[in-house]
Write a protein that holds these residues in place. Structure first.
Motif, PDB file in Angstrom:
ATOM      1  N   ARG A  17       0.907  -1.238   0.112  1.00 61.44           N
ATOM      2  CA  ARG A  17      -0.125  -0.109   0.115  1.00 61.44           C
ATOM      3  C   ARG A  17       0.794   1.426  -0.055  1.00 61.44           C
ATOM      4  O   ARG A  17       2.041   1.298   0.512  1.00 61.44           O
ATOM      5  CB  ARG A  17      -1.068   0.031   1.270  1.00 61.44           C
ATOM      6  CG  ARG A  17      -2.437   0.267   0.977  1.00 61.44           C
ATOM      7  CD  ARG A  17      -2.816  -1.178   0.581  1.00 61.44           C
ATOM      8  NE  ARG A  17      -3.100  -2.348   1.673  1.00 61.44           N
ATOM      9  CZ  ARG A  17      -3.892  -1.918   2.626  1.00 61.44           C
ATOM     10  NH1 ARG A  17      -4.391  -0.675   3.025  1.00 61.44           N
ATOM     11  NH2 ARG A  17      -3.924  -2.923   3.626  1.00 61.44           N
ATOM     12  N   GLY A  20       0.592   5.714   4.325  1.00 58.33           N
ATOM     13  CA  GLY A  20      -0.167   6.598   4.604  1.00 58.33           C
ATOM     14  C   GLY A  20       0.417   8.033   4.970  1.00 58.33           C
ATOM     15  O   GLY A  20       0.301   8.397   6.103  1.00 58.33           O
TER      16      GLY A  20
ATOM     17  N   SER B  61      -5.129   4.938   0.893  1.00 55.62           N
ATOM     18  CA  SER B  61      -3.983   4.049   1.547  1.00 55.62           C
ATOM     19  C   SER B  61      -4.590   3.157   2.444  1.00 55.62           C
ATOM     20  O   SER B  61      -4.164   2.292   2.931  1.00 55.62           O
ATOM     21  CB  SER B  61      -3.077   5.124   2.214  1.00 55.62           C
ATOM     22  OG  SER B  61      -3.461   5.556   3.188  1.00 55.62           O
TER      23      SER B  61
END
Lengths: 215, 472
Positions: A17, A20, B61
């Motif tokens: 991913r 963040g 995300s």
């Protein structure tokens, strides 16, 4: 369809991913406008989209409403007899067009709602100065269709509850902790469309007239 | 010469329609001016874009976790959540719900995902009427067309055309080309439909994981009607539309209408968190959410292409695109037109069918500059051009490598070899200048509408040397 759910989530999880990289939320945009400026901005925004905005007072609004109902030739007015403002209006019922309460579930009186109601009146949770918006949380007393189906919608707004921005309203009224209602709304004018040749027309599907009484 | 592709044929047809082109030009000019007027403060615009970008990037995300959180909050609120990998699955889920209620018709608020699903066509085949209620969508449905713009679906039609169309479809209503009267007539026709529809369908602009809330942005009130009046409400949306917190909504709701149509705000912002609760007197008793993947999880798997999923469907890129304004929305032959369609459709449907779209760009960069969530559309167009011809297996884009042409590949390889061998390059460029009289005047498509460029008498190297510029 749990297979689809599993497959989708599995595909999304299979990837490395993106980190963040969220710099933190500083979205609480608000302005230090004094109350008078809030009211002025709120009013100008709404008037720019052809809403009627009347500045009134706790003593004067009932009289003003009587007059507006007369000017608009209304035959009836849909409102709750239980709210503070509803009680005030019902106390002088003789001066208003026929008062109609939303007593039963819509299924019991849908034809009358769609074909027989001229106007409705609801309270609001507040206003937003930046965009000229009303905040409504419809409930059992003032259900969702009241601000949607009748051609004229009167909305009462306390002048002290005009926030500078939407973000400020959510934060100050603590929506997240309170829990969201079935339906929450921002209403910023009468229904409109520019879908025909970019010509602005009012009263497409929702109310043709929005009348705000600031008290 | 190779057969012209369907896309080229559509483009040529579109370019011949002068009146429609004038109309698009005028409409896009207005939209661009309106947007500009909404952001007088450049610093505020950039701050808002950064916020919107980071809200969407943050949500992506954490996408699988947020989808699960959204689902569990919606279920707690009483909403039924369905997942679909393909448009076919999504259509069947909708059909299934309709069959449970013996519904023979639905009334629709505007939803691009339902266009993506081809829902109307699918339901018609099952004998179910799907009626569009957004004024623009209603108009094009009357004419059997698809939207030519994601925000203003009937923007290609002028008011006289719409007046004639109403008259042909509703001969009992007196002819009018007055916009207010046309609007009134549509209101009356659709009110009856809202009144009696057993099921309403809508899209979703944002879904809030934190509270389990579906947000809808609109001006007309048809979105509220479709989600409030019928006893059953079905919302359809792509899996990318989720955001983490309720506090993420105000910045997105601020930049969306301002970027889209240049309005400070839309008339309605409709936040739905569940079906009718005991004691409430209206609202649907059943609410369903269909979450559609349809290629999005593949886009998600590529760190560069992922940015495509930040899109909030404002249409600003379309309004500012010099290609779109000339060819219009239908020429693309896709659900989403313009720059966003140019990057989304080849990824969703594959480079084989829609890979040609990425060639239809001048890479002027306007789309990337106005995008409220800063999707680097021009970079992604370049990336997809590369994906179309690459053979290194380095991309998961559907049909990667299928657009490679042998002649083109050989030409570029030759060019790259010559350009990295100075003596050969000089020989070649010198030969070209000396033999320039022999250059053909007709160079295929290039010279059909242009004069062939004339080569100079001397090469750049020769001229620079004559000017005394040192080689190194």
């Amino acid at each position: 369809m749990n297979k689809a759910r599993d497959n989708i989530l599995q595909r999304l999880r299979a990837q490395e991913r993106p980190p963040g990289s969220f710099p933190g939320r500083d979205f609480l945009s608000r302005h230090d406008w004094p109350a008078a400026e809030c009211l002025q901005r709120f009013t100008e925004r709404l008037q720019a989209v052809r809403a009627e905005v009347h500045h009134s007072s706790p003593e004067g609004w009932l009289e003003l409403l009587v007059q507006l109902c007369r000017d608009k030739n209304l035959n009836n007015l849909l409102l709750s007899p239980q709210t503070r403002w509803g009680q005030a209006i019902y106390a002088q019922a003789g001066r208003f067009p026929k008062l109609q309460a939303y007593e039963h579930p819509i299924e019991d009186w849908k034809p009358a709602m769609f074909h027989g109601i001229d106007a409705s009146l609801t309270g609001t949770l507040g206003g937003i100065a930046e965009t000229g918006s009303l905040i409504l949380w419809p409930d059992a007393e003032e259900p969702r269709q009241m601000s949607l189906v009748p051609p004229v919608h009167f909305a009462l707004l306390e002048a002290g509850r005009i926030y500078s921005t939407f973000a400020e309203a959510i934060a100050r009224q603590d929506w997240v902790t309170k829990g969201m209602p079935t339906n929450a709304l921002l209403i910023s004018g009468p229904s409109k469309s520019a879908d025909i040749a970019q010509v602005l027309a009012y009263g497409v599907h929702g109310p043709k007239e929005l009348v705000v009484l600031v008290v | 010469m190779a057969m012209p592709t369907e896309f080229r044929i559509r483009v040529e047809d579109a370019l011949k329609k002068d009146e429609v082109r004038t109309h698009f030009r005028k409409a896009m000019d207005t939209l661009m001016t309106n947007r500009r007027n909404q952001f007088p403060d450049e610093a505020e615009l950039q701050r808002l874009r950064t916020q919107a970008q980071s809200i969407r990037a943050n949500a992506l995300s954490k996408l699988p976790e947020l989808l699960e959180q959204l689902e569990s909050n919606l279920v707690r609120n009483g909403v039924q959540v369905h997942w679909a990998e393909t448009t076919d699955e999504a259509n069947r889920i909708v059909l299934n719900i309709l069959q449970q209620h013996n519904a023979r018709s639905i009334i629709k608020g505007k939803s691009m995902v339902s266009e993506e699903m081809g829902l109307n066509h699918f339901l018609e085949q099952q004998g179910i009427e799907a009626l569009e209620s957004d004024l623009g969508e209603f108009i094009i449905q009357l004419d059997g067309e698809t939207p030519s713009h994601i925000i203003m679906p009937a923007i290609h039609k002028n008011k006289e055309e719409i007046a004639r169309l109403f008259n042909a479809r509703f001969p009992h209503i007196p002819y009018t080309d007055d916009v207010d009267e046309l609007t009134r007539n549509a209101r009356a026709i659709l009110r009856d439909k809202f009144y009696s529809a057993p099921v309403g369908l809508s899209g979703v602009n944002f879904a809030v994981a934190e509270t389990g809330t579906l947000c809808l942005v609109e001006n007309e009130g048809n979105g509220r009607m479709a989600t409030t009046v019928p006893p059953v409400h079905i919302a359809v949306t792509g899996i990318e539309k989720v955001v983490e917190k309720l506090a993420d909504i105000p910045p997105l709701f601020s930049i969306l209408p301002r970027s889209a149509t240049g309005q400070p705000v839309t008339t309605y912002f409709n936040m739905i968190s569940g079906p009718r609760k005991p004691g409430e007197k209206d609202g649907p008793t059943e609410v369903h959410l269909v979450l559609l993947d349809n290629g999005r999880s593949t886009i998600y798997s590529d760190p560069e292409l992922l940015a495509t999923l930040r899109c909030i469907r404002c249409g600003a890129c379309i309004n500012h695109c010099p290609v779109y304004v000339r060819i219009g929305g239908h020429a693309y032959g896709t659900v989403y037109p313009g720059p966003i369609g140019t990057i989304l459709e080849p990824q969703k449907e594959g480079l084989r069918v829609h890979g040609e779209l990425v060639q239809a760009s001048s890479l002027c960069g306007a789309c990337g500059e106005v995008c409220p969530v800063r999707i680097p559309i021009p970079d992604i167009i370049n990336r997809l051009r590369h994906d179309g011809v690459r053979q290194d297996g380095g991309s998961r884009t559907r049909d990667a490598g299928t657009r490679r042409k042998r002649l083109e590949a050989v030409t570029w390889r030759g060019w790259s070899w010559a350009a990295s061998h100075p003596s050969l390059y000089h020989l070649g460029s010198r030969a070209a200048t000396r033999l320039r009289k022999l250059m053909p005047q007709r160079l295929g498509a290039w010279t059909r509408v242009r004069t062939a460029p004339a080569l100079a008498a001397q090469t750049l190297h020769e001229r620079l040397k004559a000017l005394g510029v040192d080689h190194e």
